[in-house]
Design a protein around this motif. Sequence first.
Motif, PDB file in Angstrom:
ATOM      1  N   PRO A  75      15.897  -8.084  -5.418  1.00 23.65           N
ATOM      2  CA  PRO A  75      16.298  -9.472  -5.664  1.00 23.65           C
ATOM      3  C   PRO A  75      17.722  -9.774  -5.207  1.00 23.65           C
ATOM      4  O   PRO A  75      18.587  -8.887  -5.190  1.00 23.65           O
ATOM      5  CB  PRO A  75      16.203  -9.585  -7.194  1.00 23.65           C
ATOM      6  N   ASP A  76      17.937 -11.021  -4.846  1.00 20.82           N
ATOM      7  CA  ASP A  76      19.311 -11.494  -4.662  1.00 20.82           C
ATOM      8  C   ASP A  76      19.723 -12.429  -5.797  1.00 20.82           C
ATOM      9  O   ASP A  76      20.830 -12.971  -5.786  1.00 20.82           O
ATOM     10  CB  ASP A  76      19.515 -12.163  -3.303  1.00 20.82           C
ATOM     11  N   PHE A  77      18.840 -12.589  -6.797  1.00 20.27           N
ATOM     12  CA  PHE A  77      19.166 -13.311  -8.024  1.00 20.27           C
ATOM     13  C   PHE A  77      18.209 -12.843  -9.109  1.00 20.27           C
ATOM     14  O   PHE A  77      17.036 -12.587  -8.844  1.00 20.27           O
ATOM     15  CB  PHE A  77      19.050 -14.832  -7.856  1.00 20.27           C
ATOM     16  N   VAL A  78      18.742 -12.759 -10.347  1.00 18.14           N
ATOM     17  CA  VAL A  78      17.937 -12.341 -11.497  1.00 18.14           C
ATOM     18  C   VAL A  78      18.058 -13.360 -12.617  1.00 18.14           C
ATOM     19  O   VAL A  78      19.151 -13.850 -12.919  1.00 18.14           O
ATOM     20  CB  VAL A  78      18.381 -10.950 -12.017  1.00 18.14           C
ATOM     21  N   PHE A  79      16.918 -13.681 -13.227  1.00 20.16           N
ATOM     22  CA  PHE A  79      16.885 -14.426 -14.487  1.00 20.16           C
ATOM     23  C   PHE A  79      16.424 -13.456 -15.569  1.00 20.16           C
ATOM     24  O   PHE A  79      15.493 -12.671 -15.355  1.00 20.16           O
ATOM     25  CB  PHE A  79      15.908 -15.605 -14.407  1.00 20.16           C
ATOM     26  N   TYR A  80      17.073 -13.539 -16.741  1.00 25.71           N
ATOM     27  CA  TYR A  80      16.751 -12.645 -17.847  1.00 25.71           C
ATOM     28  C   TYR A  80      16.460 -13.456 -19.096  1.00 25.71           C
ATOM     29  O   TYR A  80      17.306 -14.212 -19.566  1.00 25.71           O
ATOM     30  CB  TYR A  80      17.929 -11.679 -18.083  1.00 25.71           C
ATOM     31  N   GLN A  81      15.252 -13.317 -19.625  1.00 31.49           N
ATOM     32  CA  GLN A  81      14.851 -13.925 -20.892  1.00 31.49           C
ATOM     33  C   GLN A  81      15.079 -12.865 -21.968  1.00 31.49           C
ATOM     34  O   GLN A  81      14.384 -11.866 -22.045  1.00 31.49           O
ATOM     35  CB  GLN A  81      13.382 -14.347 -20.828  1.00 31.49           C
ATOM     36  N   ALA A  82      16.093 -13.101 -22.819  1.00 33.74           N
ATOM     37  CA  ALA A  82      16.614 -12.067 -23.714  1.00 33.74           C
ATOM     38  C   ALA A  82      16.222 -12.312 -25.166  1.00 33.74           C
ATOM     39  O   ALA A  82      17.054 -12.225 -26.069  1.00 33.74           O
ATOM     40  CB  ALA A  82      18.132 -11.976 -23.570  1.00 33.74           C
ATOM     41  N   GLY A  83      14.964 -12.612 -25.428  1.00 39.01           N
ATOM     42  CA  GLY A  83      14.522 -12.834 -26.795  1.00 39.01           C
ATOM     43  C   GLY A  83      14.826 -11.643 -27.691  1.00 39.01           C
ATOM     44  O   GLY A  83      14.688 -10.492 -27.274  1.00 39.01           O
ATOM     45  N   VAL A  84      15.232 -11.931 -28.933  1.00 40.19           N
ATOM     46  CA  VAL A  84      15.562 -10.851 -29.862  1.00 40.19           C
ATOM     47  C   VAL A  84      14.467 -10.677 -30.922  1.00 40.19           C
ATOM     48  O   VAL A  84      14.694 -10.088 -31.978  1.00 40.19           O
ATOM     49  CB  VAL A  84      16.948 -11.066 -30.515  1.00 40.19           C
ATOM     50  N   ASP A  85      13.276 -11.165 -30.628  1.00 39.45           N
ATOM     51  CA  ASP A  85      12.147 -10.981 -31.538  1.00 39.45           C
ATOM     52  C   ASP A  85      11.518  -9.593 -31.407  1.00 39.45           C
ATOM     53  O   ASP A  85      10.460  -9.322 -31.969  1.00 39.45           O
ATOM     54  CB  ASP A  85      11.086 -12.076 -31.342  1.00 39.45           C
ATOM     55  N   VAL A  86      12.192  -8.702 -30.676  1.00 41.01           N
ATOM     56  CA  VAL A  86      11.790  -7.295 -30.617  1.00 41.01           C
ATOM     57  C   VAL A  86      12.297  -6.514 -31.832  1.00 41.01           C
ATOM     58  O   VAL A  86      11.912  -5.356 -32.041  1.00 41.01           O
ATOM     59  CB  VAL A  86      12.313  -6.628 -29.326  1.00 41.01           C
ATOM     60  N   LEU A  87      13.170  -7.126 -32.633  1.00 35.22           N
ATOM     61  CA  LEU A  87      13.778  -6.432 -33.763  1.00 35.22           C
ATOM     62  C   LEU A  87      12.762  -6.089 -34.850  1.00 35.22           C
ATOM     63  O   LEU A  87      11.811  -6.838 -35.098  1.00 35.22           O
ATOM     64  CB  LEU A  87      14.883  -7.288 -34.375  1.00 35.22           C
ATOM     65  N   GLU A  88      13.003  -4.992 -35.528  1.00 37.05           N
ATOM     66  CA  GLU A  88      12.147  -4.586 -36.642  1.00 37.05           C
ATOM     67  C   GLU A  88      12.123  -5.639 -37.741  1.00 37.05           C
ATOM     68  O   GLU A  88      11.117  -5.799 -38.444  1.00 37.05           O
ATOM     69  CB  GLU A  88      12.639  -3.258 -37.212  1.00 37.05           C
ATOM     70  N   THR A  89      13.213  -6.385 -37.888  1.00 36.53           N
ATOM     71  CA  THR A  89      13.320  -7.408 -38.928  1.00 36.53           C
ATOM     72  C   THR A  89      12.603  -8.702 -38.580  1.00 36.53           C
ATOM     73  O   THR A  89      12.508  -9.599 -39.420  1.00 36.53           O
ATOM     74  CB  THR A  89      14.800  -7.731 -39.190  1.00 36.53           C
ATOM     75  N   ASP A  90      12.087  -8.818 -37.363  1.00 41.43           N
ATOM     76  CA  ASP A  90      11.481 -10.072 -36.932  1.00 41.43           C
ATOM     77  C   ASP A  90      10.139 -10.311 -37.619  1.00 41.43           C
ATOM     78  O   ASP A  90       9.303  -9.404 -37.728  1.00 41.43           O
ATOM     79  CB  ASP A  90      11.293 -10.071 -35.407  1.00 41.43           C
ATOM     80  N   LYS A  91       9.929 -11.539 -38.057  1.00 38.33           N
ATOM     81  CA  LYS A  91       8.699 -11.885 -38.775  1.00 38.33           C
ATOM     82  C   LYS A  91       7.475 -11.937 -37.863  1.00 38.33           C
ATOM     83  O   LYS A  91       6.340 -11.840 -38.334  1.00 38.33           O
ATOM     84  CB  LYS A  91       8.876 -13.236 -39.482  1.00 38.33           C
ATOM     85  N   LEU A  92       7.690 -12.105 -36.560  1.00 37.80           N
ATOM     86  CA  LEU A  92       6.577 -12.273 -35.634  1.00 37.80           C
ATOM     87  C   LEU A  92       6.460 -11.149 -34.611  1.00 37.80           C
ATOM     88  O   LEU A  92       5.479 -11.083 -33.875  1.00 37.80           O
ATOM     89  CB  LEU A  92       6.726 -13.610 -34.879  1.00 37.80           C
ATOM     90  N   GLY A  93       7.435 -10.259 -34.554  1.00 38.03           N
ATOM     91  CA  GLY A  93       7.548  -9.364 -33.413  1.00 38.03           C
ATOM     92  C   GLY A  93       6.616  -8.174 -33.380  1.00 38.03           C
ATOM     93  O   GLY A  93       6.114  -7.792 -32.330  1.00 38.03           O
ATOM     94  N   LYS A  94       6.423  -7.479 -34.498  1.00 37.73           N
ATOM     95  CA  LYS A  94       5.538  -6.316 -34.614  1.00 37.73           C
ATOM     96  C   LYS A  94       6.083  -5.050 -33.954  1.00 37.73           C
ATOM     97  O   LYS A  94       5.395  -4.022 -33.913  1.00 37.73           O
ATOM     98  CB  LYS A  94       4.134  -6.613 -34.063  1.00 37.73           C
ATOM     99  N   LEU A  95       7.302  -5.100 -33.401  1.00 33.94           N
ATOM    100  CA  LEU A  95       7.939  -3.899 -32.884  1.00 33.94           C
ATOM    101  C   LEU A  95       8.941  -3.379 -33.915  1.00 33.94           C
ATOM    102  O   LEU A  95       9.158  -3.990 -34.949  1.00 33.94           O
ATOM    103  CB  LEU A  95       8.621  -4.172 -31.541  1.00 33.94           C
ATOM    104  N   LYS A  96       9.580  -2.242 -33.604  1.00 37.24           N
ATOM    105  CA  LYS A  96      10.448  -1.591 -34.585  1.00 37.24           C
ATOM    106  C   LYS A  96      11.830  -1.288 -34.012  1.00 37.24           C
ATOM    107  O   LYS A  96      12.416  -0.247 -34.303  1.00 37.24           O
ATOM    108  CB  LYS A  96       9.792  -0.289 -35.068  1.00 37.24           C
ATOM    109  N   LEU A  97      12.376  -2.183 -33.206  1.00 39.17           N
ATOM    110  CA  LEU A  97      13.673  -1.917 -32.613  1.00 39.17           C
ATOM    111  C   LEU A  97      14.809  -2.191 -33.592  1.00 39.17           C
ATOM    112  O   LEU A  97      14.794  -3.184 -34.325  1.00 39.17           O
ATOM    113  CB  LEU A  97      13.886  -2.769 -31.356  1.00 39.17           C
TER     114      LEU A  97
END
Length: 280
Positions: A203-225
């Motif tokens: 790439p010569d340009f990057v877009f990054y979607q940095a949602g923090v719903d990966v956290l263990e504390t997230d009500k919707l995420g289901k991951l354990k980060l």
Amino acid sequence: MAKYELIYQQLLYEGLFSIADFFEPGLADKKSIYLAHDQQYVDQLLDLSLDPKMVRRIGFPLSKELVDRELYLSQGSIEGAVFALDNGIAFNIAGGTHHAGYDFGEGFCLLNDQAIAAAYLLDRGLAKKILIIDLDVHQGNGTAHIFRGKDQVYTFSMHGEKNFPFIKQSSDLDIPLADDLGDDAYLNLLEHNLKLVFEQAKPDFVFYQAGVDVLETDKLGKLKLSMDACKQRDYQVLQYCHKLGVPLQISMGGGYSTEIKTIVNAHVNTYRVALDLYTH
């Protein structure tokens, strides 16, 4: 959401940025939005005449204020992307509305801000090959839908396999994650696949979607980060862009932890990482 104003306030409170470092965008125009979205869908959205089934799919009752909000955040990502071309990096405190596809809204997303900004760069010859990295816990289905079959944009989504949306689109690379995935497994997967997508996309340009719903504390995420792993995730992405000298625009995406301070701190960490890499 309250988090967006609180992120701004926290960045100022900690002295990470000054008011002069922020800009307030205007409303994106139709011509820019048409670059990524179907004209009929856009026109019906703007005049509040969408079919009731589509309104239910979006999840919000339509209003001028809601549509204007999407226009502001789309223009914010456009202007941020242009800023990043000269300055290396830019943030949109909101944005990351990745469930909006070419001719539909979904999951509280009406317009896809990063897709619009990516199409804007391509249309004006400001970029030739774009990589969109989506690490929100939910698949970037709308982004994949908009850019399917378009070689100038490479879409990469690493997301919960069993999470929303339940009907997935096909990104150029999808990494579905099992529920309860923890820090080490996640970060190792990310490192491996970041190397792959940068090699493939060039790439010569990057877009990054940095949602923090990966956290263990997230009500919707289901991951354990953990919070530290979420910050390390951001470091891995930003380090690649910084090392390769590829301009980067970041939109905040989702975050639904029980305590608002957890959400805000996780988002602010992304800015802390950027300052560490780009000002030293």
